[in-house]
Write a protein that holds these residues in place. Structure first.
Motif, PDB file in Angstrom:
ATOM      1  N   ARG A  72      52.390  14.988  37.537  1.00 12.75           N
ATOM      2  CA  ARG A  72      53.613  14.193  37.480  1.00 12.75           C
ATOM      3  C   ARG A  72      54.683  14.870  36.603  1.00 12.75           C
ATOM      4  N   ILE A  73      54.295  15.340  35.426  1.00 13.87           N
ATOM      5  CA  ILE A  73      55.336  15.802  34.493  1.00 13.87           C
ATOM      6  C   ILE A  73      55.476  17.315  34.394  1.00 13.87           C
ATOM      7  N   CYS A  74      54.430  18.065  34.706  1.00 14.14           N
ATOM      8  CA  CYS A  74      54.527  19.529  34.607  1.00 14.14           C
ATOM      9  C   CYS A  74      54.658  20.148  36.004  1.00 14.14           C
TER      10      CYS A  74
ATOM     11  N   PRO B 102      56.354  19.475  38.713  1.00 15.60           N
ATOM     12  CA  PRO B 102      57.655  19.764  39.329  1.00 15.60           C
ATOM     13  C   PRO B 102      58.169  21.173  39.004  1.00 15.60           C
ATOM     14  N   CYS B 103      57.858  21.681  37.839  1.00 14.03           N
ATOM     15  CA  CYS B 103      58.268  23.050  37.499  1.00 14.03           C
ATOM     16  C   CYS B 103      57.115  24.041  37.697  1.00 14.03           C
ATOM     17  N   HIS B 104      55.961  23.749  37.089  1.00 11.39           N
ATOM     18  CA  HIS B 104      54.867  24.728  37.077  1.00 11.39           C
ATOM     19  C   HIS B 104      54.013  24.706  38.349  1.00 11.39           C
TER      20      HIS B 104
ATOM     21  N   ASP C 228      53.529  31.028  35.403  1.00 10.59           N
ATOM     22  CA  ASP C 228      52.458  30.963  36.397  1.00 10.59           C
ATOM     23  C   ASP C 228      51.136  30.938  35.620  1.00 10.59           C
ATOM     24  N   PHE C 229      50.519  29.753  35.559  1.00 10.42           N
ATOM     25  CA  PHE C 229      49.317  29.592  34.728  1.00 10.42           C
ATOM     26  C   PHE C 229      48.094  30.287  35.312  1.00 10.42           C
ATOM     27  N   THR C 230      48.141  30.676  36.609  1.00 10.83           N
ATOM     28  CA  THR C 230      46.953  31.290  37.201  1.00 10.83           C
ATOM     29  C   THR C 230      46.691  32.691  36.623  1.00 10.83           C
TER      30      THR C 230
ATOM     31  N   TYR D  58      50.351  34.759  28.427  1.00 13.78           N
ATOM     32  CA  TYR D  58      51.226  33.887  27.634  1.00 13.78           C
ATOM     33  C   TYR D  58      52.046  34.656  26.608  1.00 13.78           C
ATOM     34  N   LYS D  59      53.280  34.195  26.444  1.00 15.68           N
ATOM     35  CA  LYS D  59      54.167  34.846  25.480  1.00 15.68           C
ATOM     36  C   LYS D  59      53.833  34.437  24.042  1.00 15.68           C
ATOM     37  N   PHE D  60      53.636  33.137  23.828  1.00 10.80           N
ATOM     38  CA  PHE D  60      53.593  32.637  22.453  1.00 10.80           C
ATOM     39  C   PHE D  60      52.164  32.359  22.021  1.00 10.80           C
ATOM     40  N   ARG D  61      51.629  33.363  21.309  1.00 10.57           N
ATOM     41  CA  ARG D  61      50.235  33.344  20.895  1.00 10.57           C
ATOM     42  C   ARG D  61      50.138  33.686  19.417  1.00 10.57           C
TER      43      ARG D  61
ATOM     44  N   ARG E 219      51.053  23.867  20.626  1.00 12.94           N
ATOM     45  CA  ARG E 219      52.323  24.003  19.899  1.00 12.94           C
ATOM     46  C   ARG E 219      53.486  24.152  20.886  1.00 12.94           C
ATOM     47  N   THR E 220      53.284  25.023  21.914  1.00 14.46           N
ATOM     48  CA  THR E 220      54.344  25.216  22.918  1.00 14.46           C
ATOM     49  C   THR E 220      54.670  23.901  23.617  1.00 14.46           C
ATOM     50  N   ILE E 221      53.637  23.146  23.992  1.00 12.52           N
ATOM     51  CA  ILE E 221      53.865  21.892  24.723  1.00 12.52           C
ATOM     52  C   ILE E 221      54.546  20.871  23.801  1.00 12.52           C
TER      53      ILE E 221
ATOM     54  N   GLY F 108      66.038  26.448  24.016  1.00 14.36           N
ATOM     55  CA  GLY F 108      66.956  27.334  24.719  1.00 14.36           C
ATOM     56  C   GLY F 108      66.490  27.691  26.122  1.00 14.36           C
ATOM     57  N   THR F 109      65.349  27.125  26.572  1.00 11.35           N
ATOM     58  CA  THR F 109      64.882  27.330  27.950  1.00 11.35           C
ATOM     59  C   THR F 109      64.678  25.946  28.580  1.00 11.35           C
ATOM     60  N   PRO F 110      64.452  25.879  29.892  1.00 15.09           N
ATOM     61  CA  PRO F 110      64.225  24.564  30.512  1.00 15.09           C
ATOM     62  C   PRO F 110      62.906  23.907  30.091  1.00 15.09           C
TER      63      PRO F 110
ATOM     64  N   TYR G  91      65.358  30.086  18.532  1.00 20.21           N
ATOM     65  CA  TYR G  91      64.247  30.932  18.934  1.00 20.21           C
ATOM     66  C   TYR G  91      63.293  30.156  19.825  1.00 20.21           C
ATOM     67  N   LYS G  92      62.904  30.777  20.932  1.00 16.53           N
ATOM     68  CA  LYS G  92      61.911  30.141  21.811  1.00 16.53           C
ATOM     69  C   LYS G  92      60.622  29.877  21.052  1.00 16.53           C
ATOM     70  N   GLY G  93      60.225  30.872  20.276  1.00 13.05           N
ATOM     71  CA  GLY G  93      58.923  30.804  19.607  1.00 13.05           C
ATOM     72  C   GLY G  93      58.968  30.046  18.287  1.00 13.05           C
TER      73      GLY G  93
HETATM   74  C1  HEC Z   1      61.982  21.543  33.653  1.00 16.37           C
HETATM   75  C2  HEC Z   1      60.947  22.497  33.972  1.00 16.37           C
HETATM   76  C3  HEC Z   1      59.665  22.474  33.155  1.00 16.37           C
HETATM   77  C4  HEC Z   1      58.809  21.417  32.924  1.00 16.37           C
HETATM   78  C5  HEC Z   1      58.956  19.981  33.393  1.00 16.37           C
HETATM   79  C6  HEC Z   1      57.708  21.959  32.175  1.00 16.37           C
HETATM   80  N1  HEC Z   1      57.884  23.287  31.927  1.00 16.37           N
HETATM   81 FE1  HEC Z   1      56.627  24.517  30.916  1.00 16.37          FE
HETATM   82  N2  HEC Z   1      57.923  26.080  31.163  1.00 16.37           N
HETATM   83  C7  HEC Z   1      59.109  26.024  31.877  1.00 16.37           C
HETATM   84  C8  HEC Z   1      59.741  27.332  31.863  1.00 16.37           C
HETATM   85  C9  HEC Z   1      61.045  27.711  32.548  1.00 16.37           C
HETATM   86  C10 HEC Z   1      58.903  28.184  31.116  1.00 16.37           C
HETATM   87  C11 HEC Z   1      59.106  29.670  30.815  1.00 16.37           C
HETATM   88  C12 HEC Z   1      59.969  29.919  29.601  1.00 16.37           C
HETATM   89  C13 HEC Z   1      60.013  31.367  29.210  1.00 16.37           C
HETATM   90  O1  HEC Z   1      59.315  32.183  29.791  1.00 16.37           O
HETATM   91  O2  HEC Z   1      60.716  31.693  28.273  1.00 16.37           O
HETATM   92  C14 HEC Z   1      57.755  27.357  30.698  1.00 16.37           C
HETATM   93  C15 HEC Z   1      56.689  27.841  29.962  1.00 16.37           C
HETATM   94  C16 HEC Z   1      55.553  27.099  29.646  1.00 16.37           C
HETATM   95  C17 HEC Z   1      54.387  27.626  28.966  1.00 16.37           C
HETATM   96  C18 HEC Z   1      54.196  29.074  28.558  1.00 16.37           C
HETATM   97  C19 HEC Z   1      54.285  29.380  27.091  1.00 16.37           C
HETATM   98  C20 HEC Z   1      53.915  30.830  26.800  1.00 16.37           C
HETATM   99  O3  HEC Z   1      53.367  31.067  25.720  1.00 16.37           O
HETATM  100  O4  HEC Z   1      54.168  31.720  27.603  1.00 16.37           O
HETATM  101  C21 HEC Z   1      53.481  26.592  28.873  1.00 16.37           C
HETATM  102  C22 HEC Z   1      52.097  26.635  28.253  1.00 16.37           C
HETATM  103  C23 HEC Z   1      54.086  25.431  29.484  1.00 16.37           C
HETATM  104  N3  HEC Z   1      55.344  25.764  29.935  1.00 16.37           N
HETATM  105  C24 HEC Z   1      53.452  24.217  29.600  1.00 16.37           C
HETATM  106  C25 HEC Z   1      54.036  23.096  30.200  1.00 16.37           C
HETATM  107  C26 HEC Z   1      53.356  21.822  30.327  1.00 16.37           C
HETATM  108  C27 HEC Z   1      51.931  21.544  29.898  1.00 16.37           C
HETATM  109  C28 HEC Z   1      54.241  20.960  30.908  1.00 16.37           C
HETATM  110  C29 HEC Z   1      54.064  19.477  31.180  1.00 16.37           C
HETATM  111  C30 HEC Z   1      53.641  18.670  30.050  1.00 16.37           C
HETATM  112  C31 HEC Z   1      55.466  21.728  31.168  1.00 16.37           C
HETATM  113  N4  HEC Z   1      55.292  23.005  30.730  1.00 16.37           N
HETATM  114  C32 HEC Z   1      56.593  21.211  31.787  1.00 16.37           C
HETATM  115  C33 HEC Z   1      59.628  24.920  32.504  1.00 16.37           C
HETATM  116  C34 HEC Z   1      59.067  23.647  32.506  1.00 16.37           C
END
Ligand code: HEC
Ligand code: HEC
Length: 261
Positions: A39-41, A43-45, A65-67, A71-74, A89-91, A97-99, A196-198
């Motif tokens: 439902r929440i992840c 739509p994007c992932h 792409d989780f497959t 990962y960037k932030f470790r 932490r990322t979640i 600064g990103t979506p 900063y993203k991280g």
């Molecule tokens: C609106 C779109 C969107 C939604 C909704 C979203 N994400 Fe993301 N997510 C992204 C984008 C875009 C990136 C890549 C950012 C980048 O590479 O800098 C990302 C990256 C990540 C990463 C990678 C971090 C890393 O270290 O590389 C994780 C883990 C993640 N998302 C988990 C989740 C989870 C779990 C959910 C649901 C609870 C979620 N995301 C919902 C857009 C979204």
């Protein structure tokens, strides 16, 4: 005849037991989390974690792409899997600064832990590889003008400016040639904006450049920069490039970003 039927019966029963063993626990433990993920992840992932959700095409940046299990932030060495605490932490904080939104507040800590398990389930790497080691981040020294000056020297010595630009604006001479692991153009952040993203705390910035960002040209400096004070000096210098966000930054900021901060 009888024996083969018996054998068949037994293997059907065996298959049924295996199915029950495999499916029942995963639905019992994982169903809420899996539904929440979709439902929440999703739509994007993407429902299958492949980064190809229906919204992905409208974003300026590809959702991970989780497959691939990359990962960037470790807080683990370059090329390693992240720890559960890194994913959480990322979640929790999102990637400013990103979506990628921050889910703190929308999800409880327990729900975040469940979603982490769903994310990990998309890549076999987590089942196949041993747990990676964690980078220990020691206490920072006092941040003062001297440390910033030392950091400036390290910044020059390690040629961070070739990508990040002399003032950290993300406009170094190498930028036109930079690509991510998908072969797409990528540019470093403008450090003068101070987002900063991280994460923006000294420990966050330290972690980012020590472990590097897998799948991007940003290398790990874990082995090349051994001197502890020089590491913190670099953090101090990078942070000194930022300015406080102005009223206009705040006014026109991406709402996802302001929520993530
Ligand atoms: C609106 C779109 C969107 C939604 C909704 C979203 N994400 Fe993301 N997510 C992204 C984008 C875009 C990136 C890549 C950012 C980048 O590479 O800098 C990302 C990256 C990540 C990463 C990678 C971090 C890393 O270290 O590389 C994780 C883990 C993640 N998302 C988990 C989740 C989870 C779990 C959910 C649901 C609870 C979620 N995301 C919902 C857009 C979204
Ligand atoms: C080969 C090019 C290259 C070099 C050299 C390089 N970087 Fe980077 N760096 C990048 C790219 C590209 C990104 C952005 C990755 C992303 O956003 O996915 C980045 C990101 C970062 C970030 C993370 C910013 C955030 O949003 O969290 C920090 C901190 C950083 N670099 C510090 C440094 C420091 C310090 C040095 C020198 C010791 C350095 N970099 C050298 C390319 C480089």
């Amino acid at each position: 005849m009888r024996t083969s039927m018996q054998r068949e019966g037994r293997s059907v029963a065996g298959g049924l037991i295996l199915w029950v063993l495999a499916v029942v626990p995963s639905t019992a433990v994982g169903s809420d989390a899996a539904v929440r993920y979709r439902r929440i992840c999703g739509p994007c992932h993407g429902q299958r974690g492949d980064g190809l959700g229906p919204a992905a095409g409208y974003l300026p940046l590809r959702p991970r792409d989780f497959t691939r299990g990359e990962y960037k932030f470790r807080s683990t060495p370059s090329g390693s899997l992240p720890l559960d605490s890194d994913l959480a932490r990322t979640i929790r904080r999102g990637l400013p600064g990103t979506p990628m939104p921050a889910w703190r507040g929308a999800l409880s800590e327990e729900e975040i832990g469940d979603v982490v398990r769903v994310v990990k389930s998309f890549s076999r790497r987590f089942a196949d590889e041993p747990a990676p080691s964690r980078l220990q981040i020691p206490r920072p020294p006092r941040f003062d003008a001297r440390l910033v000056r030392e950091g400036r020297r390290t910044w020059k010595l390690f040629q961070c400016a070739s990508c990040h630009g002399p003032r950290g604006r993300g406009d170094g001479p190498s930028v036109p040639g930079l690509r991510d692991s998908d072969g797409l153009p990528i540019r470093p952040r403008d450090f003068t904006v101070g987002i900063y993203k991280g994460g923006s705390s000294p420990r966050d910035v330290y972690r980012t450049f020590m472990t590097g960002l897998d799948g991007t040209p940003m290398p790990s400096y874990m082995d090349t920069l051994a001197d502890e004070r020089a590491r913190w000096a670099l953090v101090a210098y990078v942070q000194s490039l930022g300015r406080r966000p102005s009223f206009f930054d705040w006014l026109f900021a991406d709402p996802l970003v302001s929520r993530a901060r």
